[in-house]
Design a protein around this motif. Structure first.
Motif, PDB file in Angstrom:
ATOM      1  N   MET A 169       0.841  -1.192   0.000  1.00 17.90           N
ATOM      2  CA  MET A 169       0.000   0.000   0.000  1.00 17.90           C
ATOM      3  C   MET A 169       0.882   1.250   0.000  1.00 17.90           C
ATOM      4  O   MET A 169       1.814   1.348   0.788  1.00 17.90           O
ATOM      5  N   VAL A 170       0.573   2.161  -0.916  1.00 23.43           N
ATOM      6  CA  VAL A 170       1.314   3.427  -0.939  1.00 23.43           C
ATOM      7  C   VAL A 170       0.814   4.298   0.206  1.00 23.43           C
ATOM      8  O   VAL A 170      -0.385   4.536   0.334  1.00 23.43           O
ATOM      9  N   ARG A 171       1.741   4.737   1.050  1.00 19.14           N
ATOM     10  CA  ARG A 171       1.363   5.594   2.169  1.00 19.14           C
ATOM     11  C   ARG A 171       1.744   7.045   1.889  1.00 19.14           C
ATOM     12  O   ARG A 171       2.530   7.327   0.989  1.00 19.14           O
ATOM     13  N   GLU A 172       1.190   7.926   2.683  1.00 20.74           N
ATOM     14  CA  GLU A 172       1.453   9.345   2.491  1.00 20.74           C
ATOM     15  C   GLU A 172       2.834   9.705   3.037  1.00 20.74           C
ATOM     16  O   GLU A 172       3.194   9.291   4.140  1.00 20.74           O
ATOM     17  N   ILE A 173       3.590  10.465   2.263  1.00 18.97           N
ATOM     18  CA  ILE A 173       4.922  10.879   2.712  1.00 18.97           C
ATOM     19  C   ILE A 173       4.812  12.166   3.523  1.00 18.97           C
ATOM     20  O   ILE A 173       4.146  13.123   3.123  1.00 18.97           O
ATOM     21  N   VAL A 174       5.434  12.124   4.689  1.00 19.17           N
ATOM     22  CA  VAL A 174       5.428  13.249   5.609  1.00 19.17           C
ATOM     23  C   VAL A 174       6.393  14.317   5.090  1.00 19.17           C
ATOM     24  O   VAL A 174       7.504  14.007   4.665  1.00 19.17           O
ATOM     25  N   ARG A 175       5.957  15.567   5.150  1.00 21.98           N
ATOM     26  CA  ARG A 175       6.798  16.661   4.665  1.00 21.98           C
ATOM     27  C   ARG A 175       7.320  17.514   5.800  1.00 21.98           C
ATOM     28  O   ARG A 175       6.666  17.682   6.826  1.00 21.98           O
ATOM     29  N   PHE A 176       8.503  18.072   5.565  1.00 22.48           N
ATOM     30  CA  PHE A 176       9.065  19.050   6.476  1.00 22.48           C
ATOM     31  C   PHE A 176       8.087  20.221   6.583  1.00 22.48           C
ATOM     32  O   PHE A 176       7.521  20.610   5.563  1.00 22.48           O
ATOM     33  N   PRO A 177       7.851  20.822   7.740  1.00 25.45           N
ATOM     34  CA  PRO A 177       8.495  20.617   9.046  1.00 25.45           C
ATOM     35  C   PRO A 177       7.733  19.710  10.019  1.00 25.45           C
ATOM     36  O   PRO A 177       7.712  19.967  11.210  1.00 25.45           O
ATOM     37  N   ASN A 178       7.110  18.647   9.562  1.00 23.35           N
ATOM     38  CA  ASN A 178       6.433  17.713  10.468  1.00 23.35           C
ATOM     39  C   ASN A 178       7.406  17.218  11.547  1.00 23.35           C
ATOM     40  O   ASN A 178       8.519  16.795  11.236  1.00 23.35           O
ATOM     41  N   PRO A 179       7.006  17.301  12.832  1.00 24.37           N
ATOM     42  CA  PRO A 179       7.931  16.952  13.922  1.00 24.37           C
ATOM     43  C   PRO A 179       8.451  15.513  13.898  1.00 24.37           C
ATOM     44  O   PRO A 179       9.517  15.254  14.478  1.00 24.37           O
ATOM     45  N   VAL A 180       7.755  14.603  13.243  1.00 26.78           N
ATOM     46  CA  VAL A 180       8.239  13.202  13.204  1.00 26.78           C
ATOM     47  C   VAL A 180       9.595  13.114  12.481  1.00 26.78           C
ATOM     48  O   VAL A 180      10.398  12.219  12.739  1.00 26.78           O
ATOM     49  N   LEU A 181       9.856  14.092  11.611  1.00 26.28           N
ATOM     50  CA  LEU A 181      11.138  14.114  10.892  1.00 26.28           C
ATOM     51  C   LEU A 181      12.280  14.597  11.779  1.00 26.28           C
ATOM     52  O   LEU A 181      13.444  14.415  11.453  1.00 26.28           O
ATOM     53  N   LYS A 182      11.921  15.236  12.895  1.00 23.98           N
ATOM     54  CA  LYS A 182      12.918  15.794  13.819  1.00 23.98           C
ATOM     55  C   LYS A 182      13.153  14.862  15.005  1.00 23.98           C
ATOM     56  O   LYS A 182      13.939  15.161  15.896  1.00 23.98           O
ATOM     57  N   THR A 183      12.431  13.755  15.046  1.00 24.51           N
ATOM     58  CA  THR A 183      12.471  12.860  16.199  1.00 24.51           C
ATOM     59  C   THR A 183      13.299  11.620  15.883  1.00 24.51           C
ATOM     60  O   THR A 183      13.012  10.927  14.898  1.00 24.51           O
ATOM     61  N   PRO A 184      14.316  11.318  16.701  1.00 26.70           N
ATOM     62  CA  PRO A 184      15.075  10.081  16.467  1.00 26.70           C
ATOM     63  C   PRO A 184      14.155   8.860  16.567  1.00 26.70           C
ATOM     64  O   PRO A 184      13.295   8.793  17.441  1.00 26.70           O
ATOM     65  N   THR A 185      14.337   7.897  15.669  1.00 23.21           N
ATOM     66  CA  THR A 185      13.450   6.730  15.612  1.00 23.21           C
ATOM     67  C   THR A 185      13.860   5.683  16.659  1.00 23.21           C
ATOM     68  O   THR A 185      14.973   5.696  17.172  1.00 23.21           O
ATOM     69  N   GLN A 186      12.939   4.767  16.921  1.00 23.72           N
ATOM     70  CA  GLN A 186      13.139   3.712  17.925  1.00 23.72           C
ATOM     71  C   GLN A 186      13.662   2.439  17.263  1.00 23.72           C
ATOM     72  O   GLN A 186      13.274   2.110  16.149  1.00 23.72           O
ATOM     73  N   LYS A 187      14.477   1.734  18.026  1.00 20.29           N
ATOM     74  CA  LYS A 187      15.000   0.457  17.569  1.00 20.29           C
ATOM     75  C   LYS A 187      13.855  -0.548  17.384  1.00 20.29           C
ATOM     76  O   LYS A 187      12.902  -0.568  18.165  1.00 20.29           O
ATOM     77  N   VAL A 188      13.975  -1.405  16.369  1.00 15.74           N
ATOM     78  CA  VAL A 188      13.000  -2.482  16.162  1.00 15.74           C
ATOM     79  C   VAL A 188      13.433  -3.670  17.021  1.00 15.74           C
ATOM     80  O   VAL A 188      14.578  -4.103  16.966  1.00 15.74           O
ATOM     81  N   ASP A 189      12.504  -4.190  17.847  1.00 11.97           N
ATOM     82  CA  ASP A 189      12.849  -5.329  18.714  1.00 11.97           C
ATOM     83  C   ASP A 189      12.602  -6.657  18.019  1.00 11.97           C
ATOM     84  O   ASP A 189      13.436  -7.548  18.055  1.00 11.97           O
ATOM     85  N   VAL A 190      11.435  -6.791  17.421  1.00 13.16           N
ATOM     86  CA  VAL A 190      11.063  -8.049  16.774  1.00 13.16           C
ATOM     87  C   VAL A 190      10.631  -7.763  15.340  1.00 13.16           C
ATOM     88  O   VAL A 190       9.853  -6.834  15.099  1.00 13.16           O
ATOM     89  N   ILE A 191      11.155  -8.563  14.419  1.00 16.67           N
ATOM     90  CA  ILE A 191      10.739  -8.404  13.036  1.00 16.67           C
ATOM     91  C   ILE A 191       9.526  -9.298  12.815  1.00 16.67           C
ATOM     92  O   ILE A 191       9.647 -10.482  12.518  1.00 16.67           O
ATOM     93  N   ASP A 192       8.362  -8.718  13.028  1.00 13.80           N
ATOM     94  CA  ASP A 192       7.109  -9.480  12.937  1.00 13.80           C
ATOM     95  C   ASP A 192       6.384  -9.127  11.635  1.00 13.80           C
ATOM     96  O   ASP A 192       6.928  -8.453  10.764  1.00 13.80           O
ATOM     97  N   LYS A 193       5.147  -9.579  11.551  1.00 13.10           N
ATOM     98  CA  LYS A 193       4.335  -9.352  10.360  1.00 13.10           C
ATOM     99  C   LYS A 193       4.172  -7.857  10.069  1.00 13.10           C
ATOM    100  O   LYS A 193       4.175  -7.418   8.924  1.00 13.10           O
ATOM    101  N   GLU A 194       4.037  -7.107  11.160  1.00 18.96           N
ATOM    102  CA  GLU A 194       3.823  -5.666  11.015  1.00 18.96           C
ATOM    103  C   GLU A 194       5.032  -4.972  10.367  1.00 18.96           C
ATOM    104  O   GLU A 194       4.869  -4.077   9.535  1.00 18.96           O
ATOM    105  N   ILE A 195       6.223  -5.408  10.768  1.00 20.24           N
ATOM    106  CA  ILE A 195       7.446  -4.823  10.207  1.00 20.24           C
ATOM    107  C   ILE A 195       7.576  -5.214   8.732  1.00 20.24           C
ATOM    108  O   ILE A 195       7.951  -4.401   7.882  1.00 20.24           O
ATOM    109  N   LYS A 196       7.235  -6.465   8.435  1.00 22.43           N
ATOM    110  CA  LYS A 196       7.310  -6.911   7.036  1.00 22.43           C
ATOM    111  C   LYS A 196       6.327  -6.124   6.157  1.00 22.43           C
ATOM    112  O   LYS A 196       6.654  -5.755   5.030  1.00 22.43           O
ATOM    113  N   GLU A 197       5.154  -5.874   6.707  1.00 24.57           N
ATOM    114  CA  GLU A 197       4.143  -5.070   6.007  1.00 24.57           C
ATOM    115  C   GLU A 197       4.662  -3.632   5.803  1.00 24.57           C
ATOM    116  O   GLU A 197       4.512  -3.047   4.736  1.00 24.57           O
TER     117      GLU A 197
END
Ligand code: ZN
Length: 169
Positions: free
Chosen positions: A1-29
């Motif tokens: 599924m094509v998702r919407e791309i977040v544009r600057f200055p959306n705060p999610v682009l300024k936030t360091p991302t979290q480590k992935v713990d488990v590579i489950d179905k959701e991550i594969k999706e």
């Protein structure tokens, strides 16, 4: 599924991302959607927070860039092991539509990351794929390409971007 791309200055682009713990179905999706979204937008790299998901996942496919051998990768929890050399390149970013900024990066990077099967792998990237990797790695740390230029260059880039945004509105 094509998702919407977040544009600057959306705060999610300024936030360091979290480590992935488990590579489950959701991550594969998520990875599948990231590739679809990237191809749809005609990009060569995408970080998960660019579609609003604050996880340390990136996809790269440099196939459209004809002059370098194609590199297609899924990198989960990527880390830089070493970096050397320097290269300047005029970069674009799907989160800054229309803006090009010349950024200096390392020419060679050695990277460690999990693949989709949870296997730790190492990659040596050079030239264009190394540039794409460093651009996406920055996204995962909450850094965008305009943070890589200073002073006047940064101000001009932000002015240009705000003009581009107004033209679209
Ligand atoms: Zn970007």
């Amino acid at each position: 599924m094509v998702r919407e791309i977040v544009r600057f200055p959306n705060p999610v682009l300024k936030t360091p991302t979290q480590k992935v713990d488990v590579i489950d179905k959701e991550i594969k999706e998520l990875v599948k959607d990231m590739f679809e979204t990237m191809y749809h937008a005609e990009g060569v790299g995408l970080a998960a927070n660019q579609i609003g998901v604050s996880l340390r996942v990136m996809v790269i496919d440099t196939t459209p860039k004809k002059e370098s051998p194609p590199v297609k990768l899924v990198l989960i929890n990527p880390e830089v092991i070493s970096a050397e050399g320097s290269i300047k390149y005029k970069e674009g970013c799907l989160s800054f539509p229309g803006l090009m900024v010349e950024v200096e990066r390392h020419n060679k990077v050695k990277v460690r990351a999990s693949d989709l099967n949870g296997e730790e792998k190492e990659y040596e990237l050079e030239g264009f794929p190394a540039i794409v990797f460093q651009h996406e790695m920055d996204h995962l740390m909450g850094i965008t390409f305009i943070d890589r230029v200073n002073g006047l260059k940064r101000r001009l880039a932000l002015e240009k971007y705000s003009k581009l945004q107004k033209q679209k509105a």
